[in-house]
Design an enzyme around this catalytic site. Structure first.
Site, PDB file in Angstrom:
ATOM      1  N   GLY A 209       0.848  -1.211   0.077  1.00 31.83           N
ATOM      2  CA  GLY A 209       0.114  -0.005  -0.039  1.00 31.83           C
ATOM      3  C   GLY A 209       0.832   1.011  -0.138  1.00 31.83           C
ATOM      4  O   GLY A 209       2.069   1.090  -0.369  1.00 31.83           O
ATOM      5  N   ASN A 210       0.310   2.520   0.471  1.00 36.51           N
ATOM      6  CA  ASN A 210       0.876   3.844   0.441  1.00 36.51           C
ATOM      7  C   ASN A 210       0.583   4.594   1.458  1.00 36.51           C
ATOM      8  O   ASN A 210      -0.786   4.318   2.199  1.00 36.51           O
ATOM      9  CB  ASN A 210       1.323   4.227  -1.009  1.00 36.51           C
ATOM     10  CG  ASN A 210      -0.248   4.804  -1.470  1.00 36.51           C
ATOM     11  OD1 ASN A 210      -1.013   5.622  -1.120  1.00 36.51           O
ATOM     12  ND2 ASN A 210      -0.625   4.101  -2.601  1.00 36.51           N
ATOM     13  N   ALA A 211       1.013   5.582   1.788  1.00 36.34           N
ATOM     14  CA  ALA A 211       0.766   6.667   2.787  1.00 36.34           C
ATOM     15  C   ALA A 211      -0.418   7.626   2.516  1.00 36.34           C
ATOM     16  O   ALA A 211      -0.513   8.412   3.183  1.00 36.34           O
ATOM     17  CB  ALA A 211       2.012   7.310   3.339  1.00 36.34           C
ATOM     18  N   ALA A 277      -3.936   7.451  -5.096  1.00 37.94           N
ATOM     19  CA  ALA A 277      -2.638   6.918  -5.207  1.00 37.94           C
ATOM     20  C   ALA A 277      -2.786   5.464  -5.323  1.00 37.94           C
ATOM     21  O   ALA A 277      -2.779   4.557  -4.556  1.00 37.94           O
ATOM     22  CB  ALA A 277      -1.671   7.219  -3.911  1.00 37.94           C
TER      23      ALA A 277
END
Ligand code: C5P
Length: 404
Positions: A209-211, A277
């Site tokens: 995943g990402n932030a 994102a």
């Protein structure tokens, strides 16, 4: 009058709650709306057409053609005439017909040919309402852009207490009046926004995943809804409160799910903003069991590319549609060149550049500082602002430079 000049098609199906639609009709006409009523043939067993005819001031339609004269009731013309189609109450049977695209009576034909926004207010007994088939049909319709006016919890005609009650006429009216009110510079515009990260699971508990917090996309959704647009927000997993009135939230987890949710909605959107994102890759296989650690050894993870949702929207752009992407760049020296390349490669009308690494800007922050590039590589730079303010600036910029 609140709805003066608005044209509403009221569909009534064979539910016990059909009696409430008379009061709903009264509220609509009292607010100045012009209403045409379509009863399904079996609705007439619950409530007679004469009352609807008297309150709407016109004939009540029901069949595809008139059994006596043979005259054809023009469903296409009705679908084009209306500013809104509201089906209240909507039975499980009609829901299923709408979801499957059946065309067995006038209301079903009008549903298929309506170009206006459609509201459906399901009403049925508790156990029917919670049946997976009904829930599936509701979800399917929602994904295709039909508005669902949720049923309420309370005593039902069967004597049971539960979910499935048709909201009171005043509540139905409030939903419609809020949507049809004429103020707001983007009234009548449909906006599709993606937001948040995607999670790409490798096994039942671990993901890539990402932030991204989703805040920028949610702020945009709220800003467009405030200006009167109808907004569909397709969101990855975020920890944010659901957006307010005028925003339809579709929650997804992975990039593939986000793409699936976007595709049917993209066709009818005036503006698409891809602020999510999205993970570029996902694990080639998602293991059904938690992956075990291999003692002392290293492990390989094979990845496959995800669909590029923005590029898909750019490639399938409808006439007059505006497609906007986001670019998050960490290389300050080449950020603008990368954004310009993205604008061309993904056939966007504009790209919003975030510079990750600048204080207060980029993903996971409360504020943002963005620049926008649009046709002929024109640039507009905005100061560091809260994400809500950035959203408002972007809305005004898009509305002025790229009318949709
Ligand atoms: O190519 P890059 O990932 O930097 O492009 C970012 C833009 O493309 C963003 O608007 C993002 O929402 C969108 N995107 C997408 N689907 C992907 C990857 C990026 O919609 N798989």
């Amino acid at each position: 009058m609140e709805l003066a000049g608005k044209k509403v098609l009221l569909g009534v199906t064979a539910g016990i709650a059909a009696y409430k639609s008379l009061a709903f009709l009264r509220l609509l006409t009292a607010a100045g709306a012009e209403v045409k009523v379509i009863l399904t043939p079996s609705a007439k067993a619950f409530i007679g057409p004469a009352s609807f005819a008297a309150l709407s001031g016109g004939p009540v339609l029901s069949d595809l053609y008139d059994a006596h004269t043979g005259a054809w009731h023009e469903h296409v013309a009705l679908g084009l005439w209306a500013d809104a189609l509201v089906v209240a109450p909507c039975t499980a049977n009609t829901l299923s017909a709408f979801a499957q695209g059946r065309c067995e009576n006038l209301l079903q034909a009008v549903f298929l040919s309506a170009r206006c926004p459609v509201w459906v207010a399901p009403a049925m007994d508790h156990d029917m309402h919670r049946h997976p088939s009904v829930q599936y049909n509701l979800e399917l319709l929602k994904q295709r852009g039909t508005h669902i006016i949720p049923s309420e919890h309370g005593p039902l005609a069967s004597g049971l207490v539960g979910e499935g009650r048709l909201p009171e006429p005043e509540a139905l009216f409030a939903v419609l009046a809020a949507a049809l009110r004429t103020e707001g510079s983007l009234r009548g515009k449909r906006v599709l926004i993606t937001a948040g990260p995607t999670h790409e699971y490798l096994d039942p508990v671990r993901y890539l995943g990402n932030a991204s917090s989703g805040r920028m996309g949610y702020a945009l959704a709220e800003a467009f809804a405030r200006e009167g647009a109808e907004v569909w927000l397709v969101s990855g997993p975020v920890d944010l409160p659901a957006p307010g009135h005028g925003v339809h939230l579709l929650s997804v987890v992975s990039a593939v799910q986000m793409h699936e949710a976007v595709m049917p909605l993209a066709q009818n959107a005036h503006l698409i903003v891809c602020a999510a994102a999205v993970a570029d890759y996902r694990p080639e296989v998602q293991q059904p069991e938690k992956i075990k650690k291999t003692e002392g050894g290293s492990s390989d993870l094979r990845l496959v590319p995800n669909p590029d949702i923005l590029a898909w929207c750019g490639a399938h752009k409808q006439p007059g549609q505006v497609v906007v992407g986001f670019a998050l760049e960490t290389d300050a020296a080449r950020a603008q060149a990368h954004a310009e390349a993205k604008l061309a490669r993904k056939h966007c009308d504009a790209v919003v550049l975030n510079r990750q690494g600048e204080p207060g800007a980029g993903i996971g922050t409360l504020t943002n500082r963005v620049s926008v590039v649009w046709k002929h590589n024109n640039w507009r730079h905005f100061p560091l602002l809260s994400k809500a303010q950035v959203a408002q600036h972007l809305l005004e910029f898009l509305h002025a430079e790229l009318p949709f």
